[in-house]
Structure formats: structure tokens, C-alpha cells
Design a protein around this motif. Structure first.
Motif, PDB file in Angstrom:
ATOM      1  N   THR A  16     -76.698  -7.850  -2.156  1.00 21.63           N
ATOM      2  CA  THR A  16     -75.781  -7.197  -3.083  1.00 21.63           C
ATOM      3  C   THR A  16     -75.316  -8.200  -4.124  1.00 21.63           C
ATOM      4  O   THR A  16     -75.245  -9.399  -3.849  1.00 21.63           O
ATOM      5  CB  THR A  16     -74.574  -6.570  -2.336  1.00 21.63           C
ATOM      6  OG1 THR A  16     -73.855  -5.733  -3.222  1.00 21.63           O
ATOM      7  CG2 THR A  16     -73.651  -7.622  -1.765  1.00 21.63           C
ATOM      8  N   GLU A  17     -75.009  -7.696  -5.303  1.00 16.52           N
ATOM      9  CA  GLU A  17     -74.479  -8.557  -6.357  1.00 16.52           C
ATOM     10  C   GLU A  17     -72.974  -8.685  -6.158  1.00 16.52           C
ATOM     11  O   GLU A  17     -72.302  -7.712  -5.816  1.00 16.52           O
ATOM     12  CB  GLU A  17     -74.779  -7.957  -7.736  1.00 16.52           C
ATOM     13  CG  GLU A  17     -74.418  -8.891  -8.870  1.00 16.52           C
ATOM     14  CD  GLU A  17     -74.808  -8.337 -10.222  1.00 16.52           C
ATOM     15  OE1 GLU A  17     -75.705  -8.910 -10.850  1.00 16.52           O
ATOM     16  OE2 GLU A  17     -74.200  -7.332 -10.642  1.00 16.52           O
ATOM     17  N   MET A  18     -72.470  -9.895  -6.376  1.00 15.34           N
ATOM     18  CA  MET A  18     -71.036 -10.145  -6.226  1.00 15.34           C
ATOM     19  C   MET A  18     -70.649 -11.367  -7.028  1.00 15.34           C
ATOM     20  O   MET A  18     -71.494 -12.017  -7.645  1.00 15.34           O
ATOM     21  CB  MET A  18     -70.653 -10.308  -4.753  1.00 15.34           C
ATOM     22  CG  MET A  18     -71.248 -11.523  -4.053  1.00 15.34           C
ATOM     23  SD  MET A  18     -70.728 -11.716  -2.322  1.00 15.34           S
ATOM     24  CE  MET A  18     -71.611 -10.408  -1.520  1.00 15.34           C
ATOM     25  N   SER A  19     -69.371 -11.695  -6.981  1.00 10.83           N
ATOM     26  CA  SER A  19     -68.847 -12.926  -7.572  1.00 10.83           C
ATOM     27  C   SER A  19     -67.863 -13.514  -6.571  1.00 10.83           C
ATOM     28  O   SER A  19     -67.546 -12.887  -5.556  1.00 10.83           O
ATOM     29  CB  SER A  19     -68.148 -12.631  -8.900  1.00 10.83           C
ATOM     30  OG  SER A  19     -66.952 -11.918  -8.669  1.00 10.83           O
ATOM     31  N   GLU A  77     -68.514  -7.163   3.960  1.00  7.65           N
ATOM     32  CA  GLU A  77     -69.134  -5.833   3.934  1.00  7.65           C
ATOM     33  C   GLU A  77     -70.661  -5.945   4.080  1.00  7.65           C
ATOM     34  O   GLU A  77     -71.277  -5.205   4.845  1.00  7.65           O
ATOM     35  CB  GLU A  77     -68.768  -5.164   2.610  1.00  7.65           C
ATOM     36  CG  GLU A  77     -69.477  -3.888   2.292  1.00  7.65           C
ATOM     37  CD  GLU A  77     -69.188  -3.428   0.861  1.00  7.65           C
ATOM     38  OE1 GLU A  77     -70.018  -2.665   0.344  1.00  7.65           O
ATOM     39  OE2 GLU A  77     -68.170  -3.840   0.270  1.00  7.65           O
ATOM     40  N   VAL A  87     -64.757 -13.858  -7.137  1.00  5.84           N
ATOM     41  CA  VAL A  87     -63.568 -13.019  -7.241  1.00  5.84           C
ATOM     42  C   VAL A  87     -63.792 -11.686  -6.531  1.00  5.84           C
ATOM     43  O   VAL A  87     -62.906 -11.180  -5.843  1.00  5.84           O
ATOM     44  CB  VAL A  87     -63.181 -12.798  -8.730  1.00  5.84           C
ATOM     45  CG1 VAL A  87     -62.111 -11.737  -8.874  1.00  5.84           C
ATOM     46  CG2 VAL A  87     -62.728 -14.106  -9.351  1.00  5.84           C
ATOM     47  N   ASP A  88     -64.977 -11.114  -6.707  1.00  5.40           N
ATOM     48  CA  ASP A  88     -65.341  -9.844  -6.065  1.00  5.40           C
ATOM     49  C   ASP A  88     -66.272 -10.143  -4.899  1.00  5.40           C
ATOM     50  O   ASP A  88     -67.437  -9.753  -4.887  1.00  5.40           O
ATOM     51  CB  ASP A  88     -66.018  -8.921  -7.086  1.00  5.40           C
ATOM     52  CG  ASP A  88     -66.446  -7.597  -6.477  1.00  5.40           C
ATOM     53  OD1 ASP A  88     -65.806  -7.132  -5.511  1.00  5.40           O
ATOM     54  OD2 ASP A  88     -67.452  -7.021  -6.950  1.00  5.40           O
ATOM     55  N   ASN A  89     -65.754 -10.836  -3.900  1.00  4.62           N
ATOM     56  CA  ASN A  89     -66.557 -11.292  -2.771  1.00  4.62           C
ATOM     57  C   ASN A  89     -66.743 -10.147  -1.782  1.00  4.62           C
ATOM     58  O   ASN A  89     -65.786  -9.654  -1.196  1.00  4.62           O
ATOM     59  CB  ASN A  89     -65.873 -12.487  -2.095  1.00  4.62           C
ATOM     60  CG  ASN A  89     -66.757 -13.142  -1.078  1.00  4.62           C
ATOM     61  OD1 ASN A  89     -67.559 -12.499  -0.417  1.00  4.62           O
ATOM     62  ND2 ASN A  89     -66.602 -14.444  -0.948  1.00  4.62           N
ATOM     63  N   ARG A  90     -67.991  -9.741  -1.587  1.00  7.54           N
ATOM     64  CA  ARG A  90     -68.307  -8.621  -0.699  1.00  7.54           C
ATOM     65  C   ARG A  90     -69.123  -9.082   0.515  1.00  7.54           C
ATOM     66  O   ARG A  90     -69.858  -8.311   1.120  1.00  7.54           O
ATOM     67  CB  ARG A  90     -69.060  -7.564  -1.503  1.00  7.54           C
ATOM     68  CG  ARG A  90     -68.187  -7.051  -2.657  1.00  7.54           C
ATOM     69  CD  ARG A  90     -68.903  -6.147  -3.622  1.00  7.54           C
ATOM     70  NE  ARG A  90     -69.473  -5.014  -2.929  1.00  7.54           N
ATOM     71  CZ  ARG A  90     -70.514  -4.317  -3.387  1.00  7.54           C
ATOM     72  NH1 ARG A  90     -71.079  -4.642  -4.513  1.00  7.54           N
ATOM     73  NH2 ARG A  90     -70.989  -3.303  -2.706  1.00  7.54           N
ATOM     74  N   ILE A 124     -65.820 -15.490 -11.852  1.00  9.86           N
ATOM     75  CA  ILE A 124     -66.216 -14.090 -12.064  1.00  9.86           C
ATOM     76  C   ILE A 124     -67.715 -13.950 -12.332  1.00  9.86           C
ATOM     77  O   ILE A 124     -68.209 -12.837 -12.476  1.00  9.86           O
ATOM     78  CB  ILE A 124     -65.396 -13.415 -13.194  1.00  9.86           C
ATOM     79  CG1 ILE A 124     -65.619 -14.118 -14.519  1.00  9.86           C
ATOM     80  CG2 ILE A 124     -63.916 -13.345 -12.828  1.00  9.86           C
ATOM     81  CD1 ILE A 124     -65.047 -13.378 -15.713  1.00  9.86           C
ATOM     82  N   LYS A 155     -71.514 -13.476 -11.752  1.00  7.43           N
ATOM     83  CA  LYS A 155     -72.227 -12.714 -10.722  1.00  7.43           C
ATOM     84  C   LYS A 155     -73.418 -13.501 -10.166  1.00  7.43           C
ATOM     85  O   LYS A 155     -74.045 -14.284 -10.878  1.00  7.43           O
ATOM     86  CB  LYS A 155     -72.749 -11.404 -11.304  1.00  7.43           C
ATOM     87  CG  LYS A 155     -71.673 -10.503 -11.874  1.00  7.43           C
ATOM     88  CD  LYS A 155     -71.015  -9.730 -10.789  1.00  7.43           C
ATOM     89  CE  LYS A 155     -70.061  -8.701 -11.405  1.00  7.43           C
ATOM     90  NZ  LYS A 155     -69.264  -8.054 -10.417  1.00  7.43           N
TER      91      LYS A 155
END
Length: 159
Positions: A18-21, A29, A23-26, A66, A68
Motif C-alpha cells: 500500500t502507498e503511505m507516508s 493495517e 504522516v499517513d502511516n498505515r 508527507i 509517499k
């Protein structure tokens, strides 16, 4: 903290990405989804799990929390003959890697990576190479445990 310098042969990997950063750490999940389905992978070549990051070419030169990148939760396989539905294939090209041992929980990892990218690489005989970075989560890996151990593989090339 001195790494081992290891030449790695090409590996075949199967998993989810999955794509993430930062800041948007997935990551949680991603790993939860993968762990629930990983038993369906029948041709594994080891019991280890691999957490892999594919960074854009300028990721470290123009670092931003931020920015990606693609993160993988995967395992090494013998071949791609029986990839479970919904999982992806990835060929990890071989090359030279600096292999660091990390012991501790995820909350303390920032200073560890700061040392690698901010001190070790600039003062070594190597440059960072534009290939995937990955961690091998073996038998001593314990998620969020201060006694957890893993190998951190950083792609390098001679200066």
C-alpha cells in the motif's frame, strides 16, 4: 554500530502493498491484513516475514514526512506458481546491502534510522542505492516489545 556488508541475490516475494507516508502511516493495517492471509502462501522459502519499502528516487534527498512511498508486508517464496488471490508479486533485485541489527520497540527506531542515514552512510565508503529497503522479521521479532530484534537491510553501492 557497524553493519555487515552483504551481497544479496535476487529474491521472489509475495505479499500485500500500500502507498503511505510517515504522516499517513498505515503499517498496522497492512500487516493485520497480511497476517490474516499469509497462511495461504504455500511455497515459502523461509519462516521470516519481510517489511519492505519502495522509495521514490529523490525521497532521501528531498525528505518530507508527507512524501509517499510503497510499503510491503511479504514473505520470500520459491516461485510464483501459486500466489493467493489478491496478493502481489515482487522481485527484489540483488545487490549490496548494509545489514544492521536493531533491538527495541518501534517507538525507539527514529534515532536508529537517523544514525544510519545521517551518520553511517555519509561517513562510510558507500552511497545509498535506489533499491528497496527492508527489514527481516525473524524468530526474535516481537511486535512492540523492547526485546524485539530484527535485521535492517539498507541498499548501498560503493562510492
Amino acid at each position: 554500530m557497524t553493519p555487515k556488508i552483504v551481497p544479496l541475490k535476487k529474491k521472489k516475494l509475495v505479499g500485500l502493498s500500500t502507498e503511505m507516508s510517515l504522516v499517513d502511516n498505515r503499517t498496522s493495517e497492512l500487516w493485520k491484513n497480511f497476517r490474516q492471509r499469509s497462511s495461504k502462501i504455500v511455497n515459502r522459502s523461509s519462516d521470516d516475514f519481510i517489511s519492505l519499502q519502495e522509495y521514490p528516487a529523490n525521497y532521501f534527498q528531498e525528505f518530507s514526512p508527507i512524501a509517499k512511498y510503497v510499503k510491503w508486508a511479504c514473505v520470500e517464496v520459491e516461485d510464483f506458481n501459486s500466489v493467493p488471490e489478491g496478493m502481489n508479486r515482487l522481485i527484489l533485485d540483488g545487490g549490496l546491502f548494509a545489514v544492521f541489527n536493531y533491538k527495541g520497540s518501534a517507538q525507539n527506531v527514529a534515532s536508529f534510522f537517523q544514525y544510519i542515514y545521517g551518520e553511517w552512510i555519509p561517513n562510510s565508503d558507500y552511497n545509498l542505492d535506489n533499491r528497496p529497503h527492508f527489514e527481516v522479521l525473524g524468530a526474535k521479532y516481537k511486535n512492540n516489545d523492547p526485546n524485539s530484534e530484527e535485521e535492517v537491510w539498507i541498499p548501498i553501492q560503493e562510492k
